[in-house]
Design a protein around this motif. Structure first.
Motif, mmCIF file in Angstrom:
data_model
loop_
_atom_site.group_PDB
_atom_site.id
_atom_site.type_symbol
_atom_site.label_atom_id
_atom_site.label_comp_id
_atom_site.label_asym_id
_atom_site.label_seq_id
_atom_site.Cartn_x
_atom_site.Cartn_y
_atom_site.Cartn_z
ATOM 1 N N GLN A 128 0.856 -1.192 0.000
ATOM 2 C CA GLN A 128 0.000 0.000 0.000
ATOM 3 C C GLN A 128 0.891 1.242 0.000
ATOM 4 O OE1 GLN A 128 -0.847 -2.557 2.290
ATOM 5 N NE2 GLN A 128 -2.510 -3.246 0.966
ATOM 6 N N ILE A 129 0.433 2.282 -0.671
ATOM 7 C CA ILE A 129 1.175 3.537 -0.704
ATOM 8 C C ILE A 129 0.206 4.676 -0.980
ATOM 9 C CG2 ILE A 129 1.729 3.231 -3.170
ATOM 10 C CD1 ILE A 129 4.414 4.680 -2.604
ATOM 11 N N LYS A 130 0.414 5.791 -0.309
ATOM 12 C CA LYS A 130 -0.325 7.024 -0.575
ATOM 13 C C LYS A 130 0.701 8.140 -0.540
ATOM 14 C CE LYS A 130 -4.275 9.854 0.846
ATOM 15 N NZ LYS A 130 -5.355 10.015 1.848
ATOM 16 N N ARG A 131 0.917 8.761 -1.677
ATOM 17 C CA ARG A 131 2.010 9.728 -1.814
ATOM 18 C C ARG A 131 1.953 10.801 -0.723
ATOM 19 N NH1 ARG A 131 5.868 11.318 -5.197
ATOM 20 N NH2 ARG A 131 6.405 13.532 -5.269
ATOM 21 N N SER A 133 1.952 10.466 2.367
ATOM 22 C CA SER A 133 1.166 10.124 3.542
ATOM 23 C C SER A 133 1.605 8.822 4.207
ATOM 24 C CB SER A 133 -0.315 10.038 3.168
ATOM 25 O OG SER A 133 -1.096 9.644 4.274
ATOM 26 N N CYS A 134 1.728 7.743 3.427
ATOM 27 C CA CYS A 134 2.030 6.472 4.072
ATOM 28 C C CYS A 134 2.618 5.456 3.101
ATOM 29 C CB CYS A 134 0.786 5.881 4.738
ATOM 30 S SG CYS A 134 -0.520 5.400 3.571
ATOM 31 N N LEU A 135 3.262 4.463 3.672
ATOM 32 C CA LEU A 135 3.854 3.342 2.948
ATOM 33 C C LEU A 135 3.656 2.073 3.765
ATOM 34 C CD1 LEU A 135 7.359 4.798 2.017
ATOM 35 C CD2 LEU A 135 5.806 3.803 0.344
ATOM 36 N N ARG A 136 3.451 0.958 3.083
ATOM 37 C CA ARG A 136 3.425 -0.341 3.758
ATOM 38 C C ARG A 136 4.061 -1.364 2.835
ATOM 39 N NH1 ARG A 136 -0.042 -4.850 3.608
ATOM 40 N NH2 ARG A 136 -0.059 -6.098 5.538
ATOM 41 N N TRP A 137 5.097 -2.055 3.335
ATOM 42 C CA TRP A 137 5.694 -3.095 2.524
ATOM 43 C C TRP A 137 5.859 -4.366 3.361
ATOM 44 C CZ3 TRP A 137 9.343 1.290 2.660
ATOM 45 C CH2 TRP A 137 10.383 1.153 3.587
ATOM 46 N N THR A 138 5.997 -5.475 2.659
ATOM 47 C CA THR A 138 6.182 -6.768 3.309
ATOM 48 C C THR A 138 7.334 -7.493 2.636
ATOM 49 O OG1 THR A 138 4.682 -7.931 1.791
ATOM 50 C CG2 THR A 138 3.691 -6.930 3.735
ATOM 51 N N GLY A 139 7.815 -8.545 3.283
ATOM 52 C CA GLY A 139 8.838 -9.340 2.628
ATOM 53 C C GLY A 139 9.759 -10.048 3.583
#
Length: 211
Positions: A128-131, A133-139
């Motif tokens: 998920q990403i909102k310029r 505002s926020c980021l979400r990554w997995t891995g």
């Protein structure tokens, strides 16, 4: 994958400051406020792993424009220029960071009495990403005999004089779950170090631009 609970792996994990966010130790950055609230950070409605036993959340105010912070955080290929524990970083796609973007980065694990020096490889995918505002990554993060699965969320909120950067991360895996208190401490140290170096880089850029 099969459980790996050898003494050498546990020793390596507890010796090395391991975090999907970043590896390293250090003091809490000025203004950082480590916390463990019941409500997790989210990006477009998605947060960290609610079932993970290993988690840490912290935030700090950085005195720099939002666009400066966003550029530093999302220009993955340049992370080694300001993150001392990132050895290599490469995008696996092209263009602005977006949902589905993936990147691979490495950080060295120094030798210790249980294991030789090696590199930890992390492959992250933006979920998920909102310029601005926020980021979400997995891995996963992996090295010989070691695997940790992480979920990492970042929030950026403009405040008077700068931007409040909040981050939360969870880890799962046999190795971290073998000693949750130690793994939690190690994760926290890594996140605090990332914030400290992001703050230093962003504020230096802002000072240079103002001058």
């Amino acid at each position: 994958m099969p459980a790996i609970r050898s003494t050498s792996v546990r020793a390596a994990l507890l010796t090395v400051p391991l975090t999907l966010g970043l590896l390293g130790t250090g003091a809490v950055p000025a203004g950082a406020t480590p916390s463990h609230p019941a409500k997790s950070l989210t990006c477009r409605g998605e947060g960290v792993d609610p079932d993970a036993a290993v988690r840490h959340r912290t935030d700090t105010v950085i005195h720099a424009p939002l666009h400066t912070l966003w550029e530093l955080q999302t220009d993955v290929a340049r992370w080694p220029a300001w993150q001392s524990s990132v050895e290599t970083a490469e995008r696996l796609d092209h263009g602005p960071l977006r949902k589905g973007s993936a990147f691979r980065w490495t950080t060295p694990i120094p030798p210790n009495p249980a294991t030789p020096a090696t590199d930890l490889e992390i492959t992250s995918t933006v979920e998920q990403i909102k310029r601005g505002s926020c980021l979400r990554w997995t891995g996963p993060a992996s090295a010989e005999g070691l695997r940790i699965d992480g979920v990492h969320v970042w929030n950026f909120t403009e405040v008077r004089g700068g931007v409040r950067v909040s981050t939360e991360e969870t880890h799962t895996g046999d190795q971290v779950e073998a000693n949750v208190p130690a793994a939690t401490r190690i994760l926290g140290e890594g996140l605090e170090k990332w914030l400290r170096e992001l703050k230093a880089a962003a504020e230096a850029c802002a000072h240079h631009q103002a001058g």
